[in-house]
Design an enzyme around this catalytic site. Structure first.
Site, PDB file in Angstrom:
ATOM      1  N   ASN A 151       0.808  -1.218   0.000  1.00 40.04           N
ATOM      2  CA  ASN A 151       0.000   0.000   0.000  1.00 40.04           C
ATOM      3  C   ASN A 151       0.840   1.268   0.000  1.00 40.04           C
ATOM      4  O   ASN A 151       0.348   2.340   0.317  1.00 40.04           O
ATOM      5  CB  ASN A 151      -0.994  -0.016   1.176  1.00 40.04           C
ATOM      6  CG  ASN A 151      -0.321  -0.246   2.511  1.00 40.04           C
ATOM      7  OD1 ASN A 151       0.906  -0.146   2.606  1.00 40.04           O
ATOM      8  ND2 ASN A 151      -1.083  -0.545   3.535  1.00 40.04           N
ATOM      9  N   ARG A 289       3.172   7.278  11.290  1.00 42.65           N
ATOM     10  CA  ARG A 289       2.624   6.782  12.550  1.00 42.65           C
ATOM     11  C   ARG A 289       2.392   7.959  13.493  1.00 42.65           C
ATOM     12  O   ARG A 289       3.234   8.856  13.593  1.00 42.65           O
ATOM     13  CB  ARG A 289       3.574   5.783  13.225  1.00 42.65           C
ATOM     14  CG  ARG A 289       3.600   4.402  12.575  1.00 42.65           C
ATOM     15  CD  ARG A 289       2.237   3.685  12.667  1.00 42.65           C
ATOM     16  NE  ARG A 289       2.240   2.394  11.999  1.00 42.65           N
ATOM     17  CZ  ARG A 289       1.785   2.174  10.761  1.00 42.65           C
ATOM     18  NH1 ARG A 289       1.268   3.157  10.038  1.00 42.65           N
ATOM     19  NH2 ARG A 289       1.827   0.965  10.241  1.00 42.65           N
ATOM     20  N   HIS A 337      -7.546   5.953  10.158  1.00 41.81           N
ATOM     21  CA  HIS A 337      -6.404   5.369   9.441  1.00 41.81           C
ATOM     22  C   HIS A 337      -6.881   4.644   8.171  1.00 41.81           C
ATOM     23  O   HIS A 337      -7.210   3.468   8.201  1.00 41.81           O
ATOM     24  CB  HIS A 337      -5.690   4.390  10.385  1.00 41.81           C
ATOM     25  CG  HIS A 337      -4.362   3.961   9.895  1.00 41.81           C
ATOM     26  ND1 HIS A 337      -3.401   3.435  10.728  1.00 41.81           N
ATOM     27  CD2 HIS A 337      -3.800   3.963   8.672  1.00 41.81           C
ATOM     28  CE1 HIS A 337      -2.325   3.134  10.020  1.00 41.81           C
ATOM     29  NE2 HIS A 337      -2.558   3.436   8.762  1.00 41.81           N
TER      30      HIS A 337
HETATM   31  P1  NDP Z   1      10.127   1.724   3.376  1.00 38.69           P
HETATM   32  O1  NDP Z   1      10.771   0.690   4.222  1.00 38.69           O
HETATM   33  O2  NDP Z   1      10.203   1.609   1.895  1.00 38.69           O
HETATM   34  O3  NDP Z   1      10.698   3.150   3.747  1.00 38.69           O
HETATM   35  C1  NDP Z   1      10.989   3.554   5.026  1.00 38.69           C
HETATM   36  C2  NDP Z   1      12.110   4.551   4.947  1.00 38.69           C
HETATM   37  O4  NDP Z   1      12.264   5.166   6.224  1.00 38.69           O
HETATM   38  C3  NDP Z   1      13.431   3.916   4.585  1.00 38.69           C
HETATM   39  O5  NDP Z   1      14.016   4.660   3.522  1.00 38.69           O
HETATM   40  C4  NDP Z   1      14.216   4.067   5.870  1.00 38.69           C
HETATM   41  O6  NDP Z   1      15.564   4.318   5.687  1.00 38.69           O
HETATM   42  C5  NDP Z   1      13.628   5.334   6.423  1.00 38.69           C
HETATM   43  N1  NDP Z   1      13.969   5.512   7.842  1.00 38.69           N
HETATM   44  C6  NDP Z   1      14.018   4.601   8.832  1.00 38.69           C
HETATM   45  N2  NDP Z   1      14.376   5.173   9.986  1.00 38.69           N
HETATM   46  C7  NDP Z   1      14.577   6.468   9.716  1.00 38.69           C
HETATM   47  C8  NDP Z   1      14.984   7.579  10.488  1.00 38.69           C
HETATM   48  N3  NDP Z   1      15.279   7.433  11.781  1.00 38.69           N
HETATM   49  N4  NDP Z   1      15.067   8.761   9.899  1.00 38.69           N
HETATM   50  C9  NDP Z   1      14.782   8.910   8.560  1.00 38.69           C
HETATM   51  N5  NDP Z   1      14.414   7.893   7.775  1.00 38.69           N
HETATM   52  C10 NDP Z   1      14.315   6.685   8.345  1.00 38.69           C
HETATM   53  O7  NDP Z   1       8.598   1.774   3.841  1.00 38.69           O
HETATM   54  P2  NDP Z   1       7.369   2.535   3.183  1.00 38.69           P
HETATM   55  O8  NDP Z   1       7.856   3.777   2.553  1.00 38.69           O
HETATM   56  O9  NDP Z   1       6.564   1.594   2.380  1.00 38.69           O
HETATM   57  O10 NDP Z   1       6.531   2.859   4.506  1.00 38.69           O
HETATM   58  C11 NDP Z   1       7.054   3.738   5.485  1.00 38.69           C
HETATM   59  C12 NDP Z   1       6.161   3.788   6.705  1.00 38.69           C
HETATM   60  O11 NDP Z   1       4.908   4.361   6.364  1.00 38.69           O
HETATM   61  C13 NDP Z   1       5.791   2.416   7.281  1.00 38.69           C
HETATM   62  O12 NDP Z   1       6.788   1.917   8.130  1.00 38.69           O
HETATM   63  C14 NDP Z   1       4.518   2.715   8.021  1.00 38.69           C
HETATM   64  O13 NDP Z   1       4.808   3.181   9.325  1.00 38.69           O
HETATM   65  C15 NDP Z   1       3.909   3.859   7.226  1.00 38.69           C
HETATM   66  N6  NDP Z   1       2.776   3.385   6.422  1.00 38.69           N
HETATM   67  C16 NDP Z   1       1.537   3.931   6.662  1.00 38.69           C
HETATM   68  C17 NDP Z   1       0.429   3.469   6.006  1.00 38.69           C
HETATM   69  C18 NDP Z   1      -0.919   4.069   6.218  1.00 38.69           C
HETATM   70  O14 NDP Z   1      -1.925   3.431   5.890  1.00 38.69           O
HETATM   71  N7  NDP Z   1      -1.016   5.269   6.752  1.00 38.69           N
HETATM   72  C19 NDP Z   1       0.516   2.346   5.057  1.00 38.69           C
HETATM   73  C20 NDP Z   1       1.882   1.938   4.764  1.00 38.69           C
HETATM   74  C21 NDP Z   1       2.945   2.421   5.470  1.00 38.69           C
HETATM   75  P3  NDP Z   1      16.649   3.231   5.383  1.00 38.69           P
HETATM   76  O15 NDP Z   1      15.911   1.987   4.960  1.00 38.69           O
HETATM   77  O16 NDP Z   1      17.364   3.929   4.287  1.00 38.69           O
HETATM   78  O17 NDP Z   1      17.407   3.053   6.634  1.00 38.69           O
END
Ligand code: NDP
Length: 407
Positions: A151, A289, A337
């Site tokens: 998603n 979140r 949500h």
């Molecule tokens: P991804 O894993 O593709 O992306 C998450 C990104 O966050 C990665 O690039 C990661 O960096 C980065 N990250 C982690 N920790 C940090 C930090 N401390 N500071 C800055 N960047 C950080 O996941 P998605 O993009 O698919 O989803 C992201 C989040 O969105 C999910 O974890 C979820 O909480 C939320 N979400 C919400 C939904 C909703 O319905 N509202 C649905 C889907 C997701 P790196 O990997 O480079 O370390």
């Protein structure tokens, strides 16, 4: 060896108040072949549902009942998830597998894990497994998986919608129509153009990158902060500026969107101190979140005008109690949500959960990209994006929603 007699406990949100739909607004959903980075779509051996149907609520059962019961396993589906008398607490004691979702999160705390000695697999029907105490999963050898990418684009579309809605003052203007008014000056006295604004994302993962790509045609200046840098050619193509800290990015942005997971490193990242570094009148959109933001600091910043608007669909806890300040703070565009649970997203994560269960029952490896915790450590997508520790604390408060409703 094939697993037998498994008990699968599945926690989903309630059906619509008017009952499970008999007819839909459209006759289907587009068929996608691959995700934007080439990852293949969920690929179970079969499915027993019609894509585009409501699968994510209790009666939808993620389209899994026939598949699970035909194999001789037990399938319990409930929305009753909070408090000591809940079905979740009662049924988890002998469950082997829990399926939960971020939208209506079954908070799998360390206390609950301690009550569930058989629990070996926690599947998130969606993305974001912070509602599972990952430290407890690590300590108790519970595999945690989610349906990576299912998603991400749904959420990116929602982020763009919310940025436009806030900056252009859409929601209050629509309200004037509902109230029978024609109050143009009231509508436009808070309405701006996005064109020319500085727009930044915290994290440029699947969602963050898709937001940057979708915002580029609006002729804005793009910014991002992430723990890992995007490839140079992607940065160049988007004309996006990398910042080596969240602080340095928020100081220059008119619009900030949060797209990182919730884990100990990001919990309450947007507190009063961070918000005070933002430009006066900036907009903040958080579909990642709720707990990444300090709820009182957000409400205060909207009241003082430090933030011109806040929107998102994520809260803490979920469901949010009636007196949660984000329900009543000024200039917000909050929804329940919903962003990651469009009917199209549901078809993908329902298929993804079935793919995971097929692997699990047959003792086949689950795709690397779905793994968050495996064999007592962060693994796969979890090793890349999360940090060790637990961010589920405080979830007992979710029971307040049920108490309010029963009163
Ligand atoms: P991804 O894993 O593709 O992306 C998450 C990104 O966050 C990665 O690039 C990661 O960096 C980065 N990250 C982690 N920790 C940090 C930090 N401390 N500071 C800055 N960047 C950080 O996941 P998605 O993009 O698919 O989803 C992201 C989040 O969105 C999910 O974890 C979820 O909480 C939320 N979400 C919400 C939904 C909703 O319905 N509202 C649905 C889907 C997701 P790196 O990997 O480079 O370390």
């Amino acid at each position: 060896m094939r697993k037998e007699n498994q008990k699968i406990l599945c926690v989903l949100y309630d059906d619509p108040v008017d009952g499970y739909p008999r007819k839909y607004a459209r006759d289907g959903i587009p068929e996608l072949v691959r995700y934007p980075d080439g990852q293949t779509m969920p690929s179970p051996s079969a499915t027993d549902f019609t894509p585009g149907d409501l699968l994510g609520s209790v009666s939808g059962e993620l389209g899994l009942r026939k598949f699970i019961e035909d194999l001789g396993h037990t399938f319990v589906v409930t929305s009753d998830k909070d408090g000591p008398d809940s079905v979740l607490e009662r049924e988890i004691v002998d469950a082997d597998v829990v399926i939960s979702q971020p939208f209506w999160p079954a908070y799998i705390t360390s206390d609950l894990v301690a009550k569930a000695p058989n629990l070996k697999l926690a599947i998130t029907a969606g993305i974001g497994s912070d509602h599972v105490d990952l430290q407890a999963a690590i300590a108790n050898d519970i595999t945690v998986v989610e349906v990576t990418y299912c998603n991400s684009i749904s959420v990116a579309e929602h982020v763009v919608m919310m940025i436009l809605a806030l900056v252009r003052n859409y929601i209050p203007s629509h309200d004037w129509v509902l109230k029978g008014g024609w109050n143009i000056a009231d509508c436009v006295s808070r309405s701006y153009d996005v064109e020319g604004m500085q727009v930044g994302t915290v994290a440029a993962g699947r969602i963050g990158l898709a937001v940057l790509q979708r915002m580029k045609p609006f002729d804005v200046k793009l910014h991002y902060y992430d723990r890992h840098r995007l490839p140079v050619e992607v940065e160049r193509e988007l004309g996006v500026t990398f910042h080596d800290s969240v602080e340095s990015m928020v100081e220059v942005c008119d619009v900030v969107t949060i797209n990182c997971p919730l884990h100990p490193e990001t919990e309450h990242l947007f507190d009063q101190e961070m918000i005070s570094r933002m430009k006066r009148g900036a907009y903040l959109v958080n579909t990642a979140r709720g707990k990444i933001c300090d709820r009182n600091a957000i409400a205060k910043a909207l009241e003082s005008g430090q933030l011109a608007g806040y929107a998102g669909d994520v809260w803490f806890p979920q469901p949010a109690p009636k007196d949660h300040p984000w329900r009543t703070m000024p200039n917000h565009g909050m929804t329940p949500h919903t962003s990651g649970t469009s009917l199209a997203a549901q078809a993908r994560y329902a298929a993804g959960v079935r793919e995971i269960l097929e692997c699990w029952f047959d003792d086949n490896p689950i795709r690397e990209e779905y793994l968050i915790v495996e064999a007592g450590k962060l693994a796969g997508a979890g090793a890349h994006s999360y940090s060790e520790g637990d961010a589920t604390g405080g979830s007992e408060e979710a029971a307040k929603f049920k108490e309010d409703a029963e009163r």
